[in-house]
Design a protein around this motif. Sequence first.
Motif, PDB file in Angstrom:
ATOM      1  N   LEU A  72      38.191  56.066  13.598  1.00 35.92           N
ATOM      2  CA  LEU A  72      37.088  56.549  14.444  1.00 35.92           C
ATOM      3  C   LEU A  72      35.867  55.649  14.275  1.00 35.92           C
ATOM      4  O   LEU A  72      35.193  55.320  15.248  1.00 35.92           O
ATOM      5  CB  LEU A  72      36.709  57.989  14.087  1.00 35.92           C
ATOM      6  N   LYS A  73      35.613  55.257  13.030  1.00 39.65           N
ATOM      7  CA  LYS A  73      34.448  54.395  12.760  1.00 39.65           C
ATOM      8  C   LYS A  73      34.680  52.975  13.275  1.00 39.65           C
ATOM      9  O   LYS A  73      33.797  52.370  13.862  1.00 39.65           O
ATOM     10  CB  LYS A  73      34.138  54.390  11.267  1.00 39.65           C
ATOM     11  N   ALA A  74      35.871  52.456  13.060  1.00 36.32           N
ATOM     12  CA  ALA A  74      36.165  51.073  13.445  1.00 36.32           C
ATOM     13  C   ALA A  74      36.300  50.898  14.956  1.00 36.32           C
ATOM     14  O   ALA A  74      35.850  49.894  15.506  1.00 36.32           O
ATOM     15  CB  ALA A  74      37.440  50.592  12.749  1.00 36.32           C
ATOM     16  N   PHE A  75      36.910  51.867  15.629  1.00 35.97           N
ATOM     17  CA  PHE A  75      37.227  51.707  17.048  1.00 35.97           C
ATOM     18  C   PHE A  75      36.464  52.652  17.974  1.00 35.97           C
ATOM     19  O   PHE A  75      36.533  52.491  19.186  1.00 35.97           O
ATOM     20  CB  PHE A  75      38.736  51.910  17.275  1.00 35.97           C
ATOM     21  N   THR A  76      35.804  53.649  17.434  1.00 37.53           N
ATOM     22  CA  THR A  76      35.088  54.736  18.110  1.00 37.53           C
ATOM     23  C   THR A  76      36.065  55.817  18.563  1.00 37.53           C
ATOM     24  O   THR A  76      37.244  55.534  18.816  1.00 37.53           O
ATOM     25  CB  THR A  76      34.226  54.305  19.328  1.00 37.53           C
ATOM     26  N   PRO A  77      35.594  57.060  18.658  1.00 36.46           N
ATOM     27  CA  PRO A  77      36.465  58.167  19.082  1.00 36.46           C
ATOM     28  C   PRO A  77      36.988  58.004  20.505  1.00 36.46           C
ATOM     29  O   PRO A  77      37.994  58.593  20.862  1.00 36.46           O
ATOM     30  CB  PRO A  77      35.564  59.397  18.976  1.00 36.46           C
ATOM     31  N   GLU A  78      36.287  57.222  21.315  1.00 38.09           N
ATOM     32  CA  GLU A  78      36.692  56.987  22.708  1.00 38.09           C
ATOM     33  C   GLU A  78      37.217  55.563  22.813  1.00 38.09           C
ATOM     34  O   GLU A  78      36.480  54.643  23.156  1.00 38.09           O
ATOM     35  CB  GLU A  78      35.509  57.179  23.671  1.00 38.09           C
ATOM     36  N   SER A  79      38.493  55.392  22.494  1.00 39.55           N
ATOM     37  CA  SER A  79      39.085  54.055  22.478  1.00 39.55           C
ATOM     38  C   SER A  79      40.592  54.152  22.684  1.00 39.55           C
ATOM     39  O   SER A  79      41.195  55.208  22.520  1.00 39.55           O
ATOM     40  CB  SER A  79      38.802  53.366  21.140  1.00 39.55           C
ATOM     41  N   LYS A  80      41.168  53.027  23.017  1.00 41.25           N
ATOM     42  CA  LYS A  80      42.613  52.962  23.247  1.00 41.25           C
ATOM     43  C   LYS A  80      43.382  53.346  21.990  1.00 41.25           C
ATOM     44  O   LYS A  80      44.315  54.149  22.050  1.00 41.25           O
ATOM     45  CB  LYS A  80      42.993  51.552  23.705  1.00 41.25           C
ATOM     46  N   ILE A  81      43.014  52.794  20.850  1.00 38.62           N
ATOM     47  CA  ILE A  81      43.768  53.047  19.624  1.00 38.62           C
ATOM     48  C   ILE A  81      43.671  54.506  19.206  1.00 38.62           C
ATOM     49  O   ILE A  81      44.655  55.115  18.796  1.00 38.62           O
ATOM     50  CB  ILE A  81      43.344  52.094  18.472  1.00 38.62           C
ATOM     51  N   VAL A  82      42.498  55.104  19.333  1.00 38.36           N
ATOM     52  CA  VAL A  82      42.354  56.516  18.960  1.00 38.36           C
ATOM     53  C   VAL A  82      43.163  57.394  19.920  1.00 38.36           C
ATOM     54  O   VAL A  82      43.800  58.361  19.497  1.00 38.36           O
ATOM     55  CB  VAL A  82      40.862  56.923  18.896  1.00 38.36           C
ATOM     56  N   THR A  83      43.180  57.045  21.197  1.00 41.56           N
ATOM     57  CA  THR A  83      43.971  57.808  22.164  1.00 41.56           C
ATOM     58  C   THR A  83      45.454  57.724  21.811  1.00 41.56           C
ATOM     59  O   THR A  83      46.171  58.726  21.858  1.00 41.56           O
ATOM     60  CB  THR A  83      43.714  57.298  23.595  1.00 41.56           C
ATOM     61  N   CYS A  84      45.909  56.557  21.439  1.00 40.08           N
ATOM     62  CA  CYS A  84      47.292  56.360  21.007  1.00 40.08           C
ATOM     63  C   CYS A  84      47.602  57.215  19.779  1.00 40.08           C
ATOM     64  O   CYS A  84      48.635  57.908  19.734  1.00 40.08           O
ATOM     65  CB  CYS A  84      47.520  54.878  20.708  1.00 40.08           C
ATOM     66  N   LEU A  85      46.724  57.204  18.795  1.00 43.55           N
ATOM     67  CA  LEU A  85      46.948  57.971  17.566  1.00 43.55           C
ATOM     68  C   LEU A  85      46.897  59.470  17.819  1.00 43.55           C
ATOM     69  O   LEU A  85      47.654  60.237  17.212  1.00 43.55           O
ATOM     70  CB  LEU A  85      45.916  57.562  16.506  1.00 43.55           C
TER      71      LEU A  85
END
Length: 166
Positions: A72-85
């Motif tokens: 969340l800190k590295a990519f932000t809560p609104e991001s492709k990687i967080v959506t994938c996870l």
Amino acid sequence: MKKHIDDSDMLACGELLIKHRLTIAFAESATAGRLAAEFALIPEAGKFLKGGVVCYDANLKCSLLGVPQGHLKAFTPESKIVTCLMTSGLQKLIPADIHIGCTGLTAPGGSETEDKPVGTMFLYAISANELLFSEQAVFRGSPEEIVLQTVEFLADRLLLQLKGLK
């Protein structure tokens, strides 16, 4: 100002989900349950809709869906990687054939940047462990209009996948 959904793609998705005996579940942030709610309005939704998780607060992405806090800190809560996870975490919570995650920025005050303006939405869909689609799109309008456009965009992308099934 658009306040309703063009539901032709949604209805077609519902028909194909039923035809292929597929189920679906959602992990939603920015859409706050609207994806699941719109799919629930499709006739015979009980045959395909398993449910969803709304994790508007970033901490719920971690506690409910297992997204590492560092991501969340590295990519932000609104991001492709967080959506994938989020989508991967949803697989552990709700058994379904198709899992879909959605995050994004419907209003100022989040992690918007010049490259990720308000209106940027992320969608990620998997079936088993196979990627169906990963999309980033930018919509314009009020928060409600952005959410409605996201629902329609998702229905269009999902319909393309479902039409490809035999």
